[in-house]
Scaffold this motif. Structure first.
Motif, PDB file in Angstrom:
ATOM      1  N   ILE A 482     -26.916 -47.329  -3.065  1.00 31.12           N
ATOM      2  CA  ILE A 482     -26.685 -45.986  -3.587  1.00 31.12           C
ATOM      3  C   ILE A 482     -27.093 -45.855  -5.060  1.00 31.12           C
ATOM      4  N   GLY A 483     -27.506 -46.954  -5.676  1.00 32.62           N
ATOM      5  CA  GLY A 483     -27.925 -46.896  -7.070  1.00 32.62           C
ATOM      6  C   GLY A 483     -29.083 -47.827  -7.331  1.00 32.62           C
ATOM      7  N   PHE A 484     -29.998 -47.431  -8.198  1.00 27.51           N
ATOM      8  CA  PHE A 484     -31.157 -48.252  -8.552  1.00 27.51           C
ATOM      9  C   PHE A 484     -31.714 -47.786  -9.880  1.00 27.51           C
ATOM     10  N   LYS A 485     -32.623 -48.565 -10.420  1.00 27.47           N
ATOM     11  CA  LYS A 485     -33.291 -48.176 -11.650  1.00 27.47           C
ATOM     12  C   LYS A 485     -34.765 -48.535 -11.553  1.00 27.47           C
ATOM     13  N   SER A 486     -35.586 -47.883 -12.364  1.00 28.27           N
ATOM     14  CA  SER A 486     -37.005 -48.242 -12.413  1.00 28.27           C
ATOM     15  C   SER A 486     -37.157 -49.559 -13.154  1.00 28.27           C
ATOM     16  N   THR A 487     -38.180 -50.293 -12.833  1.00 27.50           N
ATOM     17  CA  THR A 487     -38.384 -51.609 -13.456  1.00 27.50           C
ATOM     18  C   THR A 487     -38.641 -51.500 -14.956  1.00 27.50           C
ATOM     19  N   ASP A 488     -39.127 -50.342 -15.421  1.00 33.43           N
ATOM     20  CA  ASP A 488     -39.344 -50.170 -16.864  1.00 33.43           C
ATOM     21  C   ASP A 488     -38.115 -49.626 -17.574  1.00 33.43           C
ATOM     22  N   SER A 489     -37.005 -49.481 -16.835  1.00 35.69           N
ATOM     23  CA  SER A 489     -35.711 -49.025 -17.383  1.00 35.69           C
ATOM     24  C   SER A 489     -35.757 -47.612 -17.958  1.00 35.69           C
ATOM     25  N   LYS A 490     -36.747 -46.814 -17.548  1.00 31.65           N
ATOM     26  CA  LYS A 490     -36.799 -45.430 -18.016  1.00 31.65           C
ATOM     27  C   LYS A 490     -35.923 -44.511 -17.172  1.00 31.65           C
ATOM     28  N   LEU A 491     -35.645 -44.891 -15.926  1.00 24.74           N
ATOM     29  CA  LEU A 491     -34.891 -44.045 -15.012  1.00 24.74           C
ATOM     30  C   LEU A 491     -33.819 -44.859 -14.323  1.00 24.74           C
ATOM     31  N   VAL A 492     -32.608 -44.326 -14.321  1.00 21.07           N
ATOM     32  CA  VAL A 492     -31.497 -44.899 -13.563  1.00 21.07           C
ATOM     33  C   VAL A 492     -30.977 -43.812 -12.638  1.00 21.07           C
ATOM     34  N   PHE A 493     -30.781 -44.153 -11.362  1.00 19.76           N
ATOM     35  CA  PHE A 493     -30.323 -43.166 -10.384  1.00 19.76           C
ATOM     36  C   PHE A 493     -29.067 -43.673  -9.695  1.00 19.76           C
ATOM     37  N   MET A 494     -28.042 -42.795  -9.643  1.00 19.92           N
ATOM     38  CA  MET A 494     -26.835 -43.070  -8.876  1.00 19.92           C
ATOM     39  C   MET A 494     -26.651 -41.936  -7.883  1.00 19.92           C
ATOM     40  N   GLY A 495     -26.651 -42.276  -6.582  1.00 21.71           N
ATOM     41  CA  GLY A 495     -26.544 -41.275  -5.523  1.00 21.71           C
ATOM     42  C   GLY A 495     -25.114 -40.919  -5.213  1.00 21.71           C
ATOM     43  N   ILE A 496     -24.271 -40.886  -6.224  1.00 23.29           N
ATOM     44  CA  ILE A 496     -22.864 -40.495  -6.103  1.00 23.29           C
ATOM     45  C   ILE A 496     -22.510 -39.636  -7.310  1.00 23.29           C
ATOM     46  N   PRO A 497     -21.465 -38.802  -7.203  1.00 20.07           N
ATOM     47  CA  PRO A 497     -20.964 -38.097  -8.387  1.00 20.07           C
ATOM     48  C   PRO A 497     -20.165 -39.081  -9.240  1.00 20.07           C
ATOM     49  N   LEU A 498     -20.711 -39.453 -10.385  1.00 23.68           N
ATOM     50  CA  LEU A 498     -20.101 -40.533 -11.181  1.00 23.68           C
ATOM     51  C   LEU A 498     -18.698 -40.178 -11.663  1.00 23.68           C
ATOM     52  N   HIS A 499     -18.382 -38.888 -11.802  1.00 26.78           N
ATOM     53  CA  HIS A 499     -17.033 -38.545 -12.264  1.00 26.78           C
ATOM     54  C   HIS A 499     -15.983 -38.828 -11.190  1.00 26.78           C
ATOM     55  N   ARG A 500     -16.441 -39.081  -9.956  1.00 33.44           N
ATOM     56  CA  ARG A 500     -15.513 -39.479  -8.894  1.00 33.44           C
ATOM     57  C   ARG A 500     -15.514 -40.976  -8.664  1.00 33.44           C
ATOM     58  N   ALA A 501     -16.286 -41.694  -9.462  1.00 30.49           N
ATOM     59  CA  ALA A 501     -16.294 -43.160  -9.380  1.00 30.49           C
ATOM     60  C   ALA A 501     -15.457 -43.737 -10.515  1.00 30.49           C
ATOM     61  N   ASN A 502     -14.384 -43.053 -10.834  1.00 29.16           N
ATOM     62  CA  ASN A 502     -13.550 -43.428 -11.978  1.00 29.16           C
ATOM     63  C   ASN A 502     -12.250 -44.089 -11.551  1.00 29.16           C
ATOM     64  N   GLY A 503     -12.287 -44.767 -10.400  1.00 31.44           N
ATOM     65  CA  GLY A 503     -11.084 -45.488  -9.960  1.00 31.44           C
ATOM     66  C   GLY A 503     -10.680 -46.546 -10.962  1.00 31.44           C
ATOM     67  N   ASP A 504     -11.628 -47.072 -11.690  1.00 32.14           N
ATOM     68  CA  ASP A 504     -11.366 -47.968 -12.818  1.00 32.14           C
ATOM     69  C   ASP A 504     -11.972 -47.305 -14.060  1.00 32.14           C
ATOM     70  N   PRO A 505     -11.176 -46.518 -14.786  1.00 29.44           N
ATOM     71  CA  PRO A 505     -11.714 -45.682 -15.866  1.00 29.44           C
ATOM     72  C   PRO A 505     -12.519 -46.458 -16.908  1.00 29.44           C
ATOM     73  N   PHE A 506     -12.051 -47.661 -17.253  1.00 31.21           N
ATOM     74  CA  PHE A 506     -12.778 -48.411 -18.284  1.00 31.21           C
ATOM     75  C   PHE A 506     -14.140 -48.870 -17.769  1.00 31.21           C
ATOM     76  N   ASN A 507     -14.215 -49.116 -16.457  1.00 31.93           N
ATOM     77  CA  ASN A 507     -15.484 -49.571 -15.900  1.00 31.93           C
ATOM     78  C   ASN A 507     -16.521 -48.450 -15.875  1.00 31.93           C
ATOM     79  N   ILE A 508     -16.099 -47.209 -15.568  1.00 31.36           N
ATOM     80  CA  ILE A 508     -17.074 -46.120 -15.557  1.00 31.36           C
ATOM     81  C   ILE A 508     -17.585 -45.866 -16.969  1.00 31.36           C
TER      82      ILE A 508
END
Length: 524
Positions: A482-508
């Protein structure tokens, strides 16, 4: 009897001789010049401006043949023709003008030799027409020529009063007929489109003039210009700057800049057209003088832009605002709401149809780093058009984006480094679901994440092995990337709403730190 006959004969002969000597000889009549006539074709009109008109003429010679005609628009320059009609083109030299068309018939009473100058009735008609067989520009012996005879001493004339129609300029309209207006608030980039027409022919429009706020500071653009983007990029020396101009879809700025672009202030854009005769269209402006809305131009605060592409009414906007505040980046972060205009820090919605590109792309280019988040209905047109162009200009972008079940998956490959995209998961990600970094991502320092609330419409992606690196999977299932980045680190994609991935607030928070500080190179 014989004597009587002889006397009669002598009388008759004497009468004949007397007649021959007493009746004066007949003198040949002098050659008469031809007469000429001219008229407008029935389907022509001179009540309105025309750059060309169809005329017809003919000649009559009482004692010879008409072999051609000399025509003139000014009475000084004459041209020979054997035709009896023509479409005559008129140069437009003013808003209203008149021409006198002259035509003189010529008969066949020439002098049987070539004349380098034909001078009759006080007019020099130039050399006789000839066929230049050797293309040397002069008549040579043996070359056919038209032996000009007498001219009509009173050429036929017709007065042609012509009216020039000024151009008409209108801003582009949507399908419903409403003008496509500039948003109430933009950054220092704006696109404007218009139509420009002229009854005399659109090609007669010689100049388009534009201005910002002060029409005395107008600049001229080519007459065929119908769409521009103006842009002022940081750093700014003051709050009144010059803007670069991009004509059409060009990525190369025009040679002249547009002055008087006011930052953190209201602006007004003006445009009008001029034709080759100097006639000016009515000046139009955006916003209109009667509009309640105004156009406010915001000066970017720094290098980071949050693109709020979220339509749902939940805590997403405030969550990301808090994250960037906790990272110490809020003082260099702007928020661009392209959907609803929900917060005081956001701009009102961008009107995407027909002005999406390059306005959207050039706005992104004002910033070095972009975080773009959406719900299940992202603005794919904007993402497709802008992403690769933005990355090519040196930008960096983080996506948090999910897609509806019926999304055309091939469109995602236009802006993401993926080979294919899977279907949405049968079940949503429930609160507490683990979102784990891949071994490679873990080695790079990406933190473990956990769903803090339910997420739907999540799907798996298949990143390109040549241009992307997998970052996150669901529950350690390597088939649920559900997540990947380009090899040149110009693009990072997360196929989830990141504000709902806050089960561990410090980790987000750690995830955002990893992306913006380590991958993108943002400085505090």
């Amino acid at each position: 009897m014989k004597k009587l006959l002889l006397n009669i004969t002598l009388i008759a002969v004497t009468g004949i001789i007397y007649s021959c000597y007493e009746v004066p000889p007949v003198t040949p009549a002098e050659n008469q010049p031809p007469r000429t006539f001219v008229f407008l074709f029935p389907d022509s009109s001179i009540s309105q401006q025309q750059s060309s008109i169809r005329l017809s003429w003919w000649g009559d010679d009482p004692d010879g043949l008409v072999i051609g005609y000399y025509i003139s628009m000014d009475g000084l320059h004459w041209q020979f023709t054997t035709s009896n009609d023509s479409v005559i083109s008129f140069p437009i030299v003013g808003s209203d003008t008149s021409y006198i068309f002259r035509v003189a018939a010529v008969d066949n009473s020439g002098n049987q030799r070539y004349d380098t100058q034909v001078f009759q009735n006080g007019i020099n008609f130039g050399p006789e027409p000839f066929t230049d067989l050797n293309d040397n520009g002069v008549w040579d012996d043996g070359e056919p020529f038209i032996d000009i005879g007498l001219f009509d001493p009173e050429p036929a004339t017709i007065l042609l009063p012509l009216k020039n129609t000024p151009p008409v300029v209108r801003f582009l309209e949507a399908l419903n007929g409403n003008t496509i207006a500039i948003p109430e608030t933009t950054f220092s980039v704006a696109s404007f489109g218009w139509t420009a027409t002229d009854l005399d022919g659109d090609e007669t429009i010689s100049n388009i003039y534009i201005a910002l706020n002060d029409t005395a500071q107008k600049i001229s653009l080519p007459g065929n210009t119908r769409f521009i983007t103006v842009k002022a990029a940081p750093p700014f020396a003051s709050d009144i700057v010059e803007a670069e101009i991009f004509i059409g879809a060009s990525t190369v700025p025009y040679s002249v800049k547009l002055p008087n672009f006011r930052l953190d202030s209201e602006n007004v854009f003006f445009v009008f057209a001029e034709d080759i005769a100097g006639s000016i269209s009515q000046m139009i402006q955006m916003p209109s003088a009667t509009a309640e809305k105004r156009w406010f131009v915001r000066k970017p605060k720094g290098e980071i832009l949050i693109v709020d592409d979220y339509a749902a009414q939940d805590a997403a906007a405030s969550f990301y605002y808090s994250v960037f505040d906790s990272l110490g980046l809020l003082n260099k972060t702007d928020i661009w709401d392209i959907k609803l205009g929900k917060t005081s820090q956001s701009t009102p919605p961008l009107l995407l149809p027909r002005i999406l590109s390059p306005m959207f792309t050039e706005t992104l280019k004002l910033f070095k780093y972009v975080f773009w988040y959406s719900d299940v209905d992202p603005t794919l047109d904007a993402a497709q058009l802008a992403t690769q162009n933005y990355l090519s200009s040196g930008g960096r972008i983080l996506f948090s984006m999910i897609f509806p079940p019926d999304v055309e998956r091939s469109r995602l490959g236009d802006f993401l480094p993926v080979d294919s995209v899977g279907s949405a998961f049968d079940l949503p990600l429930f609160s507490g679901t683990e979102i784990n970094p891949t071994s490679q991502a873990s080695a790079l320092g990406y933190p473990f994440l956990r769903a803090g609330s339910q997420m739907g419409f999540i799907r798996n992606f298949y990143p390109s092995p040549f241009s992307a690196i997998s970052l996150y999977v669901v529950d350690n299932d390597q088939n649920k990337i559900i997540g990947f980045k380009s090899t040149d680190s110009k693009l990072v994609f997360m196929g989830i709403p990141l504000h709902r991935a806050n089960g561990d607030p410090f980790n987000i928070k750690g995830f955002f730190e990893k992306v913006f500080f380590d991958e993108f190179g943002v400085t505090r």
